[in-house]
Every structure is written in structure tokens, then in C-alpha cells.
Enzyme design. Structure first.
Site, PDB file in Angstrom:
ATOM      1  N   ASP A 304       0.863  -1.175   0.000  1.00  0.00           N
ATOM      2  CA  ASP A 304       0.000   0.000   0.000  1.00  0.00           C
ATOM      3  C   ASP A 304       0.911   1.240   0.000  1.00  0.00           C
ATOM      4  O   ASP A 304       2.132   1.148   0.140  1.00  0.00           O
ATOM      5  CB  ASP A 304      -0.968  -0.005   1.193  1.00  0.00           C
ATOM      6  CG  ASP A 304      -2.206   0.867   0.897  1.00  0.00           C
ATOM      7  OD1 ASP A 304      -2.145   1.657  -0.073  1.00  0.00           O
ATOM      8  OD2 ASP A 304      -3.213   0.766   1.615  1.00  0.00           O
TER       9      ASP A 304
HETATM   10  C1  BGC Z   1      -5.088   3.166   0.096  1.00  0.00           C
HETATM   11  C2  BGC Z   1      -5.207   2.113  -0.971  1.00  0.00           C
HETATM   12  C3  BGC Z   1      -5.086   2.741  -2.331  1.00  0.00           C
HETATM   13  C4  BGC Z   1      -3.776   3.481  -2.406  1.00  0.00           C
HETATM   14  C5  BGC Z   1      -3.516   4.112  -3.755  1.00  0.00           C
HETATM   15  C6  BGC Z   1      -3.883   4.050  -0.098  1.00  0.00           C
HETATM   16  O1  BGC Z   1      -3.919   5.132   0.754  1.00  0.00           O
HETATM   17  O2  BGC Z   1      -5.021   2.536   1.351  1.00  0.00           O
HETATM   18  O3  BGC Z   1      -6.419   1.436  -0.836  1.00  0.00           O
HETATM   19  O4  BGC Z   1      -5.171   1.766  -3.318  1.00  0.00           O
HETATM   20  O5  BGC Z   1      -3.776   4.508  -1.427  1.00  0.00           O
HETATM   21  O6  BGC Z   1      -4.378   5.133  -4.018  1.00  0.00           O
END
Ligand code: BGC
Length: 776
Positions: A304
Site C-alpha cells: 500500500d
Molecule cells: C489506500 C489504498 C489505495 C492506495 C492508492 C492508499 O492510501 O489505502 O487502498 O489503493 O492509497 O491510491
């Protein structure tokens, strides 16, 4: 030599397959050190042949992912992406859109990439690209798996035409704590339903046959996220620690991910949280023992956002280099944003702390995806400006968005059958509240490219629906939605709405026959990092409701929000409550369809609504305890509260209709069965009311005695049955050993002989159709 290699590898137009095979034939046969996702020997050979030409830097570059803040030349503000782009060291970029823009970025990438390895573009297409469907929690309330597959399909159509071939969805975290802002992204609290939804969404994004569907230009990779336990954040606070037993992982948090794998999901994303003391992003148990070894997952894993960097904040990695080593060791393939891999892996290889073989494995997984998507054949295949024009916000997608929103709206209360407000009557309706004209929030927090200025407001929907009828609307806003102060990330105290608008609202209300109030949460109040300890209606909305109630007129409340709210006062005092969630692009039309009765509401809650935050976590399939409370015979020293009932305000599975359904002729063909046999349960469902409607019939089972304490009931199956007024349909369920099975003390599947309660009902608290069967 370098030039020669480049020419050999980089001829996508038709010749690539032949060339690569030639290359691999010319090279000494390389030992295959990774297990491919597809199992296709030709693809494996292609991956192998590219890998064998790559330098270590080039390999590491493939494991590096940025968010798209490129300027057109590749320069960026706050990271090294411009530099790495020029060195051909970016494997993937996300949050960039548009056929023409991405074509340009791909051109840049190919210009600098020595081996011309295409870049993979990704995005969070959580509930539609530009055509915004209802938030996932809402859509899950439709219990309509085909519909969810269809909206995912439409999202993939739009995204792939706009250049994006990898979706950071579905989010399949089980969530039982409505304080957590991200409950809006998932499918609620139930393992069975959420697993089915996970499958539907993966199918929708990736296609329905197998990996070969990925090569179609309108399908995209799905990503099961966030592995794992993210929804169990302590105290409902985002990113907080998760401490759950192995049993909870197996029984509750793992199953949707297993279902996604079973459906062929191609990628996984790590979770931000630490799990039982080990951050997920560097968790060998999760990624090696479970994901790869136990489940045999062969796709790729991305972290993530900045999750490797966060290993330092967790106090788990000494520095970024250590973080890179730990996460590579855990089996992570791609680093989102942290620049940990791209900065440190080479050094780590040189120091002998990680092996090039580990890197080869990760890169092979990434390359395989690029091959499966057809990017090596044509790196521009997803940048189709013509198709983009045709599919993005197409009529068909917009009408699907309306349909999905209609199916997601839950009728929570309807005292005295106040609703629907039919179009063929004379009625003065006072339209009050901050959501009457609210537009920006209707798409919810994750509407990635959904144009917030295009969503249909409630007022617009109602005016269109009731135009030319005897139903007249008068309007007063009454109060505002409190906003979020983005500098402090707090609901600013100075920013609290005041009561100046109340008088006007009361005046309008008094002059009407009925008050229709639209309230909820501003979209920033529900989503990532938007957690709340007080889940009542924000600001002074409840105060306004109290003032309106004083007028003595009937009050209908329509809610736009992203989580189960504490509606204890509202449920007791108002006449009707409609939970519309964040319905997306067609919000106003869909709500008007339901309020007017053009569409009979059929959705059912997938998350329990508590009576207050003190009850959280509250979910329908809890254990009985050794001292269960009996409301019919209350006594001391039982598992209960002294200040509130144990029961929820609105249970899982709850949702009313304008029509009535009767369950008749319920028949079991046997009361007991043995291994290898099954029982058939049949029932006639009758639409005995005045509207065409749809009933979601739910089958719950309880194992009375087992070697592991079992929940008071568990959803095991359901049917969504559309019935015209007066119509009857027969439905059938099969109860077999698998339906009664559970994980024993050693976490192995078992079915133990004994008695089982069966309920067939309209909600998890409907116990009117109860049977007992036995398994011998
Ligand atoms: C979130 C993810 C997301 C990623 C990219 C993160 O803050 O937890 O779910 O896919 O950002 O946008």
C-alpha cells in the site's frame, strides 16, 4: 551487443512472439525460478527471455511504482520519479488517466527504457471511473451479485479505454466497526456475502473465463486489498494496530481473499496495519506461508501507499534500506511510492543481504502481468481515445448507475406506510436539509474521476420525477453540513453550522403536508482516514430534526452517508427513514424513483446499525457466551448492558419494502441426513402486497453444539426474488455437509454430527420460520 538485444526484444508489432522465442532459443536455457500465474509455458518463456536481458537496475526499476504527478517532461515535485523515468526504472504508475495523456507517458517511458518494457498504469477505480456507481457498501446492500459484476465490468470498460489496466480494487476487508471511515469501500460485516461480492467484482474487472480474458483490451487486473485485517483496526481508527487470533483470521478475515484467489485475482495489496505485532507489508507469515504456500497465489503483490517507509514508523525497520530488505523477504513484488526498492535493493544485493534470485522472482511476476495484459504486443493498446469517447459516461453506463443506486437504497423505517409518495396525489412537501442541493458529496470519497459537478442532486431528481403532478415542493436548507478542516484533519469547532436557518425551515415545514429531510455526512467524513467516535448525524442536523418534529407533521428522513450511523433518536421519532448512502452519479434520480414508488425498495443492510457507539463492534453472527441475555426473562449477571439493549437498532439483513411478502409451504424433504446426502428446503414466496417488488430471502444456520463455540447464526445462502403483485415463486436451497462445516481446533475443516437450527427469513433477526435438522 546492447543495441542488438534491444532490437531483438523490442518489436511488438506481431513479431514479438517469434523474436522472443528466437531469443530464448539462442540463450542457454535458463532455470525457471518462479511459478507463473498462468502456467502457460509460452508466457513463461517470454518472461524468461526478457528477464535474461535485463540489468539489475532495470529489474529493480520494474518493482518501483509512483503516483502520477509527472509533468509532461517527466519532472516531478517531491520524488525522484522524473529521474527514474529517464533511466527506464519505473514499472508502474497510478492515478494517471486519459488515453492521450497516458500515450504520451508511455512514449516517454519507452524512449528511455533500454529494453522498451511498457509501463503498467493503475488506479483506484473503486466504484466506477467517470460514471460513478454507488459506493461499494451501498452496492453490496443490493445483494445482487450479477449487478455488482456488471458495474465492475462497466468500470473496467471505462478505465481500460482511458489507459488504466490495473485496478486497486476490490477492497474486501470485513468490517464490523462503523467508526472506521473505510467501511464504505467494502461489502460489510458478513464473510459469506463479502466473499461472494469479492468474486463478483473480480469477475467484473478481469473477465469471466481465466487469465486469457486479461488479454482483451477492455478487461483489467483486479487487486484484492488490503491483506489483511485492516478492517479490524483497534477502536475503529484508521491504520491502527490489529490484534486478532489466528482463528479470526481464518474464520473472518481470510475468506474473502481466498474467494478472490479462487476467482483468479491477479494481484494483492498489503495492508497498512501491523497484525499481531508484525506489519503486514513485511509479514512473512501472511505473504509466504499463507498467500504463496498455503493458497498457491502466483500473481503479484504491491505494497500500500508508502507502506515500506512506514515500517520505520512501526518501529519494525531501522531505516528504509532495512524496510526494503524486510518486505522483499516477505515476498512483496512492487513498492508503491516509498522508493525503498529502487534506492536500496541494488546495494542490498551487493552486500549479499538479498539475492538477485529474489528480485528475479518479483520481476517475473510483474513481467508476466504485462505479457498477460498484452502490453508487450502493443504498449499503447489501452490508450484508445475513440473507445474512450464511446464508453466513458455512455448512456448504458449511466442507466446502469441509476439501476445500481435504486437497488442499493435501504428503506429502514416506514411507519404507517407513509412512503411511497405517489405522483398521483396533491401534496405539499417541505424539502429541507443540507443534502437537498448537495452535489459534491453524492459520489462519496473514492469517486476517482467521477465529476462531482455532474451528479444529480435530490432536488433535481424529485423535480424531474414529480414535474406536472400535484406534488409541490417548497424548500429551506435549515442548516449546513459541517466540513472537515483539512489543515488539522478535524471537524473544526469554528466551522460548526449554526441555527440561523432553523426558523425558515420550520416555517416551510408548517406550511406543508409532509416534511422530507435530506441529511448525512459530507463526503470527507466517510472514507480513508475519516474515522469518527461519534457516529450520529454530524453538526446540528439532529437538532434541526427535533425542531421539525415539533411541527407535528410527518417527517421522512433521507440519508446520504458512508457508514452505519447512530440513528437511535431518528428511529424512535421519525416516521420514515431511507438510507441512500452515497448513490453516485444518478443519486437524485434513483432516490426519487424509490420515494415515488416507481421502484420498490429491496436492499438489505450488510452492516449492523448500532444503538450507540458503545455497542461496537456489534454484528449479527456473534457467539452466544456462557451467560446469554434473555430479553423475555431478564436476570442479573448476564451478558448485557445496563444502559442499552443488546440488540442492534437495525440488524444485518434488514430492509423494508412497500409491498409485503409471505413465506409459505416451507418444506424440508428430510429432517436429518448423513455424509454424502443433502436436505432440500423449498418455500413459496408470495408477493401479497400492492406493489411489484423484490425480496431477498436469507438462509441462516446455527450449529447447536460443536467442539468450537459457534455463532448464534450464520448466513449460508440467499435468493433475490423479483415478484409482481400477487405473484408466487418457489425457491429452493440445498443444505449439505459443506454448509454445516467449520474449522476445528486445528483450523481444519470439519462437520460434526448434531442438531442445527435453520431460519429462513427476511432479515437476520427474523426467526418466524425456524426448523431443526440433524446431521448424523
Ligand atoms: C489506500 C489504498 C489505495 C492506495 C492508492 C492508499 O492510501 O489505502 O487502498 O489503493 O492509497 O491510491
Amino acid at each position: 551487443m546492447k543495441n542488438k538485444k534491444r532490437m531483438t526484444v523490442f518489436k511488438y508489432t506481431g513479431l514479438i512472439v517469434g523474436c522472443l522465442i528466437v531469443v530464448s532459443c539462442q540463450q542457454p536455457k535458463k532455470q525457471v525460478i518462479w511459478q507463473s500465474y498462468s502456467g502457460d509455458p509460452i508466457i513463461e518463456q517470454k518472461v524468461d527471455s526478457v528477464l535474461s536481458l535485463m540489468t539489475l537496475d532495470e529489474k529493480i526499476g520494474q518493482m518501483n511504482q509512483y503516483s502520477g504527478n509527472f509533468a509532461s517532461t517527466g519532472a516531478v515535485s517531491d520524488n525522484q520519479s522524473g529521474e527514474y523515468l529517464k533511466r527506464g526504472m519505473i514499472g508502474s504508475t497510478f492515478n494517471v488517466f486519459g488515453a492521450d495523456h497516458l500515450r504520451m507517458l508511455q512514449e516517454q517511458n519507452l524512449k528511455y527504457s533500454r529494453l522498451k518494457i511498457p509501463m503498467l498504469f493503475a488506479a483506484d477505480v473503486i466504484h466506477g471511473l467517470e460514471t460513478t456507481f454507488p459506493i461499494p457498501l451501498a452496492e453490496a446492500c443490493s445483494w445482487d451479485l450479477e449487478l455488482m459484476e456488471e458495474t465492475a465490468r462497466a468500470a473496467a470498460e471505462e478505465a481500460t479505454a482511458s489507459g488504466v489496466a490495473w485496478n486497486f480494487a476490490p477492497m474486501i476487508d470485513i468490517a464490523r466497526d462503523p467508526r472506521w471511515g473505510r467501511v464504505m469501500e467494502g461489502a460489510g460485516e458478513d464473510v459469506f456475502l463479502a466473499s461472494a461480492v469479492a468474486r463478483a467484482r473480480v469477475r467484473g474487472f478481469q473477465g469471466i473465463s481465466d487469465y486469457r480474458d486479461l488479454s482483451k483490451p477492455n478487461t483489467m487486473m483486479a487487486c484484492a486489498k488490503h491483506f489483511v485485517g485492516y478492517g479490524a483496526a483497534q477502536a475503529g481508527r484508521d491504520y491502527h494496530s490489529v490484534d486478532v487470533s489466528e482463528r479470526s483470521l481464518y474464520d473472518t478475515y481470510f475468506p474473502p481473499f481466498e474467494a478472490a484467489i479462487d476467482e483468479g485475482v491477479t494481484s494483492f495489496m498489503t495492508a497498512f496495519n501491523d497484525l499481531n505485532g508484525v506489519p503486514c507489508t513485511a509479514n512473512n507469515y501472511l505473504y509466504k506461508d499463507i498467500l504463496r504456500e498455503a493458497w498457491g497465489f502466483k500473481g503479484m503483490v504491491v505494497t500500500d501507499y508508502t507502506a515500506i517507509m512506514e515500517l520505520m514508523h512501526h518501529g519494525f525497520a531501522r531505516d528504509l534500506k532495512h524496510g526494503a530488505q524486510l518486505s522483499l523477504d516477505a515476498g512483496i513484488d512492487m513498492d508503491m511510492i516509498s522508493e525503498a526498492f529502487v534506492t536500496h535493493l541494488k546495494e542490498l544485493v551487493e552486500e549479499g543481504k538479498v539475492s538477485e534470485k529474489q528480485i528475479d522472482v518479483a520481476v517475473s511476476r510483474i513481467l508476466e502481468m504485462k505479457f498477460l495484459l498484452g502490453l508487450f504486443d502493443d504498449p499503447y493498446r489501452y490508450f484508445d481515445a475513440e473507445r474512450q469517447k464511446q464508453v466513458v459516461m455512455s448512456e448504458a453506463n449511466q442507466s446502469l448507475a441509476r439501476q445500481a443506486a435504486q437497488q442499493s437504497i435501504v428503506l429502514l423505517k416506514n411507519e404507517g406506510k407513509l412512503l411511497p409518495l405517489s405522483t398521483d396525489q396533491a401534496l405539499k412537501v417541505a424539502l429541507i436539509g443540507p443534502f437537498v442541493d448537495e452535489r459534491a458529496s453524492l459520489n462519496g470519497e473514492w469517486a476517482i474521476k467521477g465529476n462531482r459537478s455532474r451528479s444529480v442532486t435530490l432536488r433535481e431528481g424529485l423535480e424531474a420525477k414529480y414535474k406536472g403532478t400535484g406534488v409541490q415542493f417548497t424548500y429551506a436548507k435549515g442548516t449546513d453540513l459541517p466540513l472537515l478542516d483539512r489543515s488539522t484533519m478535524k471537524a473544526s469547532k469554528d466551522n460548526q453550522p449554526d441555527e440561523r436557518g432553523f426558523a425558515e425551515a420550520i416555517k416551510v415545514a408548517k406550511a406543508s403536508d409532509i416534511i422530507l429531510v435530506a441529511m448525512g455526512e459530507n463526503f470527507h467524513w466517510s472514507g480513508e482516514a475519516a474515522c469518527r467516535t461519534d457516529i450520529t448525524l454530524p453538526g446540528n442536523q439532529r437538532e434541526l430534526l427535533k425542531a421539525l418534529k415539533q411541527t407535528g407533521k410527518p417527517v421522512v428522513l433521507v440519508l446520504f452517508n458512508g457508514r452505519p450511523l447512530d440513528l437511535s433518536w431518528e428511529a424512535e421519532n421519525l416516521d420514515a427513514i431511507v438510507e441512500a448512502w452515497y448513490p453516485g452519479l444518478m443519486a437524485g434520480h434513483a432516490v426519487a424513483d424509490v420515494l415515488s414508488g416507481a421502484v420498490c425498495p429491496s436492499a438489505k443492510l450488510v452492516m449492523t446499525f448500532p444503538r450507540n457507539v458503545g455497542q461496537i463492534p456489534i454484528y449479527y453472527n456473534a457467539k452466544n457466551t456462557g451467560r446469554p441475555f434473555d430479553a423475555k426473562a431478564p436476570s442479573d449477571y448476564k451478558s448485557s448492558y445496563i444502559d442499552v439493549d443488546n440488540t442492534p437498532l437495525f440488524p444485518f439483513g434488514h430492509g423494508l419494502s412497500y409491498t409485503t411478502f409471505e413465506y409459505t409451504n416451507i418444506m424440508l424433504n428430510a429432517e436429518s441426513f448423513e455424509q454424502g446426502e443433502a436436505i432440500t428446503l423449498k418455500a413459496d414466496i408470495v408477493n401479497s402486497g400492492d406493489y411489484d417488488g423484490t425480496e431477498i430471502v436469507q438462509l441462516y444456520i446455527r450449529d447447536r453444539v460443536a467442539s468450537i463455540t459457534r455463532p448464534v447464526k450464520e448466513l449460508k445462502d440467499f435468493r433475490k426474488v423479483a415478484l409482481r403483485k400477487g405473484e408466487t415463486k418457489t425457491i429452493e436451497f440445498t443444505i449439505d455437509e459443506a454448509l454445516l462445516s467449520f474449522r476445528d481446533r486445528n483450523l481444519n475443516w470439519t462437520t460434526e454430527p448434531g442438531e442445527f437450527d435453520i431460519w429462513l427469513g427476511t432479515s437476520s433477526n427474523d426467526e418466524s420460520n425456524h426448523f431443526v435438522i440433524s446431521f448424523n
